[in-house]
Design a protein around this motif. Structure first.
Motif, PDB file in Angstrom:
ATOM      1  N   GLY A  50       7.479  -5.548  -2.413  1.00 28.54           N
ATOM      2  CA  GLY A  50       8.453  -5.348  -3.479  1.00 28.54           C
ATOM      3  C   GLY A  50       9.717  -4.673  -2.981  1.00 28.54           C
ATOM      4  N   GLY A  51      10.077  -3.550  -3.607  1.00 30.24           N
ATOM      5  CA  GLY A  51      11.269  -2.807  -3.195  1.00 30.24           C
ATOM      6  C   GLY A  51      11.168  -2.310  -1.765  1.00 30.24           C
ATOM      7  N   SER A  52       9.978  -1.989  -1.328  1.00 24.27           N
ATOM      8  CA  SER A  52       9.793  -1.561   0.066  1.00 24.27           C
ATOM      9  C   SER A  52      10.038  -2.712   1.037  1.00 24.27           C
ATOM     10  CB  SER A  52       8.386  -0.983   0.259  1.00 24.27           C
ATOM     11  OG  SER A  52       8.229   0.195  -0.501  1.00 24.27           O
ATOM     12  N   ALA A  53       9.723  -3.942   0.612  1.00 26.55           N
ATOM     13  CA  ALA A  53      10.050  -5.112   1.435  1.00 26.55           C
ATOM     14  C   ALA A  53      11.565  -5.248   1.556  1.00 26.55           C
ATOM     15  CB  ALA A  53       9.450  -6.380   0.819  1.00 26.55           C
ATOM     16  N   ALA A  54      12.269  -5.000   0.464  1.00 23.95           N
ATOM     17  CA  ALA A  54      13.731  -5.057   0.507  1.00 23.95           C
ATOM     18  C   ALA A  54      14.286  -4.015   1.478  1.00 23.95           C
ATOM     19  CB  ALA A  54      14.304  -4.853  -0.896  1.00 23.95           C
ATOM     20  N   GLU A  55      13.720  -2.819   1.467  1.00 26.49           N
ATOM     21  CA  GLU A  55      14.173  -1.773   2.398  1.00 26.49           C
ATOM     22  C   GLU A  55      13.836  -2.147   3.844  1.00 26.49           C
ATOM     23  OE1 GLU A  55      16.159  -0.026   1.027  1.00 26.49           O
ATOM     24  OE2 GLU A  55      15.464   0.512  -0.966  1.00 26.49           O
ATOM     25  N   SER A  68       8.340   9.510  -8.730  1.00 25.04           N
ATOM     26  CA  SER A  68       8.992   8.286  -9.179  1.00 25.04           C
ATOM     27  C   SER A  68       9.122   7.290  -8.023  1.00 25.04           C
ATOM     28  CB  SER A  68      10.390   8.605  -9.713  1.00 25.04           C
ATOM     29  OG  SER A  68      11.137   7.415  -9.883  1.00 25.04           O
ATOM     30  N   PRO A  69       8.467   6.120  -8.123  1.00 25.44           N
ATOM     31  CA  PRO A  69       8.634   5.105  -7.077  1.00 25.44           C
ATOM     32  C   PRO A  69      10.095   4.698  -6.878  1.00 25.44           C
ATOM     33  CG  PRO A  69       6.780   4.537  -8.475  1.00 25.44           C
ATOM     34  CD  PRO A  69       7.478   5.691  -9.131  1.00 25.44           C
ATOM     35  N   CYS A  70      10.883   4.707  -7.953  1.00 27.35           N
ATOM     36  CA  CYS A  70      12.309   4.372  -7.828  1.00 27.35           C
ATOM     37  C   CYS A  70      13.015   5.353  -6.906  1.00 27.35           C
ATOM     38  CB  CYS A  70      12.994   4.394  -9.196  1.00 27.35           C
ATOM     39  SG  CYS A  70      12.360   3.236 -10.386  1.00 27.35           S
ATOM     40  N   ASP A  83       6.040  -1.746  21.277  1.00 28.49           N
ATOM     41  CA  ASP A  83       6.895  -2.069  20.133  1.00 28.49           C
ATOM     42  C   ASP A  83       6.642  -1.060  19.024  1.00 28.49           C
ATOM     43  OD1 ASP A  83       7.918  -4.296  21.469  1.00 28.49           O
ATOM     44  OD2 ASP A  83       6.754  -5.750  20.316  1.00 28.49           O
ATOM     45  N   VAL A  84       7.452  -1.145  17.969  1.00 34.81           N
ATOM     46  CA  VAL A  84       7.344  -0.208  16.852  1.00 34.81           C
ATOM     47  C   VAL A  84       7.148  -0.979  15.551  1.00 34.81           C
ATOM     48  CG1 VAL A  84       8.545   1.567  15.502  1.00 34.81           C
ATOM     49  CG2 VAL A  84       8.803   1.514  17.994  1.00 34.81           C
ATOM     50  N   LEU A  85       6.221  -0.516  14.730  1.00 34.17           N
ATOM     51  CA  LEU A  85       6.062  -0.980  13.361  1.00 34.17           C
ATOM     52  C   LEU A  85       6.526   0.140  12.449  1.00 34.17           C
ATOM     53  CD1 LEU A  85       4.878  -2.928  11.128  1.00 34.17           C
ATOM     54  CD2 LEU A  85       2.828  -1.473  11.242  1.00 34.17           C
ATOM     55  N   ILE A  86       7.429  -0.185  11.534  1.00 30.09           N
ATOM     56  CA  ILE A  86       7.772   0.744  10.467  1.00 30.09           C
ATOM     57  C   ILE A  86       7.207   0.159   9.183  1.00 30.09           C
ATOM     58  CG2 ILE A  86       9.591   1.833   9.100  1.00 30.09           C
ATOM     59  CD1 ILE A  86      11.227   2.123  11.600  1.00 30.09           C
ATOM     60  N   ALA A  87       6.290   0.903   8.574  1.00 30.77           N
ATOM     61  CA  ALA A  87       5.611   0.480   7.353  1.00 30.77           C
ATOM     62  C   ALA A  87       6.133   1.316   6.189  1.00 30.77           C
ATOM     63  CB  ALA A  87       4.103   0.665   7.514  1.00 30.77           C
ATOM     64  N   LEU A  88       6.607   0.635   5.163  1.00 31.25           N
ATOM     65  CA  LEU A  88       7.154   1.314   3.995  1.00 31.25           C
ATOM     66  C   LEU A  88       6.245   1.096   2.797  1.00 31.25           C
ATOM     67  CD1 LEU A  88       9.765  -0.090   5.669  1.00 31.25           C
ATOM     68  CD2 LEU A  88      10.962   1.317   4.018  1.00 31.25           C
ATOM     69  N   SER A  89       5.945   2.172   2.083  1.00 29.84           N
ATOM     70  CA  SER A  89       5.104   2.083   0.895  1.00 29.84           C
ATOM     71  C   SER A  89       5.343   3.302   0.019  1.00 29.84           C
ATOM     72  CB  SER A  89       3.630   2.011   1.295  1.00 29.84           C
ATOM     73  OG  SER A  89       2.792   2.076   0.166  1.00 29.84           O
ATOM     74  N   THR A  90       5.693   3.066  -1.227  1.00 35.86           N
ATOM     75  CA  THR A  90       5.906   4.210  -2.115  1.00 35.86           C
ATOM     76  C   THR A  90       4.609   4.949  -2.400  1.00 35.86           C
ATOM     77  OG1 THR A  90       5.725   2.814  -4.089  1.00 35.86           O
ATOM     78  CG2 THR A  90       7.942   3.191  -3.215  1.00 35.86           C
ATOM     79  N   SER A  91       3.504   4.218  -2.418  1.00 33.45           N
ATOM     80  CA  SER A  91       2.205   4.843  -2.703  1.00 33.45           C
ATOM     81  C   SER A  91       1.481   5.293  -1.442  1.00 33.45           C
ATOM     82  CB  SER A  91       1.300   3.867  -3.447  1.00 33.45           C
ATOM     83  OG  SER A  91       0.932   2.783  -2.599  1.00 33.45           O
ATOM     84  N   GLY A  92       1.733   4.600  -0.341  1.00 35.18           N
ATOM     85  CA  GLY A  92       0.964   4.857   0.872  1.00 35.18           C
ATOM     86  C   GLY A  92      -0.432   4.296   0.804  1.00 35.18           C
ATOM     87  N   ALA A  93      -0.677   3.398  -0.157  1.00 31.59           N
ATOM     88  CA  ALA A  93      -2.025   2.882  -0.368  1.00 31.59           C
ATOM     89  C   ALA A  93      -2.101   1.354  -0.416  1.00 31.59           C
ATOM     90  CB  ALA A  93      -2.586   3.449  -1.667  1.00 31.59           C
ATOM     91  N   SER A  94      -1.022   0.663  -0.117  1.00 30.99           N
ATOM     92  CA  SER A  94      -1.027  -0.800  -0.180  1.00 30.99           C
ATOM     93  C   SER A  94      -1.923  -1.366   0.916  1.00 30.99           C
ATOM     94  CB  SER A  94       0.388  -1.342  -0.005  1.00 30.99           C
ATOM     95  OG  SER A  94       1.237  -0.842  -1.012  1.00 30.99           O
ATOM     96  N   SER A  95      -2.932  -2.123   0.528  1.00 36.06           N
ATOM     97  CA  SER A  95      -3.937  -2.574   1.498  1.00 36.06           C
ATOM     98  C   SER A  95      -3.330  -3.432   2.601  1.00 36.06           C
ATOM     99  CB  SER A  95      -5.072  -3.320   0.791  1.00 36.06           C
ATOM    100  OG  SER A  95      -4.585  -4.475   0.140  1.00 36.06           O
TER     101      SER A  95
END
Length: 183
Positions: A45-50, A159-161, A106-118
Motif C-alpha cells: 500500500g502506502g509503504s509500497a509507494a514510499e 496513526s498509519p498515516c 546488497d541491502v533490503l529496505i522493508a517498510l511497514s507501518t505495522s511491522g507485521a505484514s507477512s
C-alpha cells in the motif's frame, strides 16, 4: 492545531535522534551502490509507494546529477508480482524476488507501518538467508519486522498515516545522506 498535524509534528520531533542512524545507513548504502551492489525495497500500500519513491530517487536523482544506482521496488514489476502471487501465494511475493535479485552484501529496505505484514517479514527472512543487509522502517515497537532486521528505525505514532508521512521524510534524509557520502 489540527490533531493530525499535532501528531505529525510530535512524531517528527521525536525522530531527531534517528538522523545519525540515517547518515550511517546512507554511508553504508552509498558504498554498496558505488561498488555495484543494489538496493531492494518492499512494502504494501502506502509503504509500497514510499519504497518506490526511494528507488526512483536512486535510479533517477535526488538533488545532484550523478550516475544511476541499482535500486528495485519489488512490487513494481506487475507481471512478476501477479505470477508469484498466483503460483506461490501473497506471502512469497517479495521473498521470491529477494532470492532472485539479491546478492550477498546488497541491502533490503522493508517498510511497514505495522511491522507485521507477512510478505514483508518473509522478504526480511529471505534477505537474512541470502546474506543481504536488511533494514526496516516501521511503526511503533515492538514489532516483528524491527526485531527480524539487522537495523530498524521505528516511528512512534499510532496513526498509519503519520508513520507513512514520516517514512517519506526518512527516505529523503537517506537520499541526502547517500548523495553526501558519494560527493
Amino acid at each position: 492545531m489540527h490533531p493530525h498535524l499535532n501528531d505529525l509534528t510530535a512524531t517528527l520531533n521525536r525522530l531527531e535522534h534517528e538522523t545519525a542512524r540515517v547518515r550511517i545507513w546512507g554511508r553504508k548504502l552509498a558504498g554498496v551502490l558505488d561498488d555495484g551492489g543494489r538496493l531492494l525495497a518492499c512494502g504494501n500500500g502506502g509503504s509500497a509507494a514510499e519504497a518506490q519513491h526511494l528507488t526512483a530517487e536512486l535510479v533517477g536523482r535526488f538533488r545532484a546529477d550523478r550516475r544511476p544506482y541499482a535500486a528495485i521496488a519489488l512490487h513494481a514489476d506487475t507481471s512478476s508480482t501477479t505470477a508469484i502471487v498466483n503460483d506461490y501465494g501473497p506471502e512469497e511475493v517479495f521473498a521470491r524476488q529477494v532470492r532472485a535479485h539479491g546478492r550477498p552484501g546488497d541491502v533490503l529496505i522493508a517498510l511497514s507501518t505495522s511491522g507485521a505484514s507477512s510478505n514483508v517479514l518473509a522478504a526480511a527472512r529471505a534477505a537474512r538467508d541470502g546474506g543481504l543487509m536488511a533494514w526496516a522502517l516501521t511503526g511503533p515497537p515492538p514489532n516483528e519486522l524491527a526485531d527480524l532486521c539487522d537495523d530498524a528505525i521505528t516511528v512512534f505514532s499510532a496513526s498509519p498515516c503519520v508513520v507513512q508521512e514520516v517514512h517519506l521524510v526518512l527516505v529523503h534524509l537517506l537520499c541526502e545522506a547517500i548523495e553526501e557520502a558519494l560527493s
